[in-house]
Design a protein around this motif. Structure first.
Motif, mmCIF file in Angstrom:
data_model
loop_
_atom_site.group_PDB
_atom_site.id
_atom_site.type_symbol
_atom_site.label_atom_id
_atom_site.label_comp_id
_atom_site.label_asym_id
_atom_site.label_seq_id
_atom_site.Cartn_x
_atom_site.Cartn_y
_atom_site.Cartn_z
ATOM 1 N N VAL A 11 0.820 -1.214 0.000
ATOM 2 C CA VAL A 11 0.000 0.000 0.000
ATOM 3 C C VAL A 11 0.856 1.268 0.000
ATOM 4 O O VAL A 11 0.331 2.372 0.045
ATOM 5 N N ILE A 12 2.171 1.097 -0.038
ATOM 6 C CA ILE A 12 3.088 2.241 -0.004
ATOM 7 C C ILE A 12 3.502 2.608 -1.423
ATOM 8 O O ILE A 12 3.764 1.761 -2.255
ATOM 9 N N GLN A 13 3.565 3.909 -1.658
ATOM 10 C CA GLN A 13 3.962 4.438 -2.964
ATOM 11 C C GLN A 13 5.017 5.526 -2.737
ATOM 12 O O GLN A 13 4.861 6.369 -1.865
ATOM 13 N N TYR A 14 6.109 5.471 -3.497
ATOM 14 C CA TYR A 14 7.154 6.480 -3.369
ATOM 15 C C TYR A 14 7.877 6.641 -4.698
ATOM 16 O O TYR A 14 7.794 5.787 -5.569
ATOM 17 N N ALA A 15 8.601 7.738 -4.833
ATOM 18 C CA ALA A 15 9.387 8.000 -6.045
ATOM 19 C C ALA A 15 10.807 7.510 -5.827
ATOM 20 O O ALA A 15 11.355 7.609 -4.729
#
Length: 73
Positions: free
Chosen positions: A61-65
């Motif tokens: 569920v984690i989103q990052y660049a």
């Protein structure tokens, strides 16, 4: 502790990291360089013309660049 002239800035340290061919994400930037605003430092590096790519990473569920430098092996 105040930064002195011999201490590289966060931007300089992140740039060196990218120039070695490694990518960097916010967690790494925080742990390695004490940088809690990686996207702002990437913006600062792009302004003078450094060619930096970003990609969105999804983990559960984690989103990052994650950022990397073009043309660096």
């Amino acid at each position: 502790m105040l930064k002195n002239r011999n201490t590289p800035s966060q931007c300089e340290r992140i740039l060196i990291h990218l120039q070695t061919g490694k990518s960097i994400n916010p967690d790494q930037a925080s742990n390695l360089y004490g940088c809690f605003r990686l996207s702002a430092r990437i913006y600062d590096l792009k302004k003078p013309g450094f060619d930096i790519d970003s990609r969105l990473v999804h983990e559960n569920v984690i989103q990052y660049a994650e950022y990397s430098m073009r043309g660096v092996n």
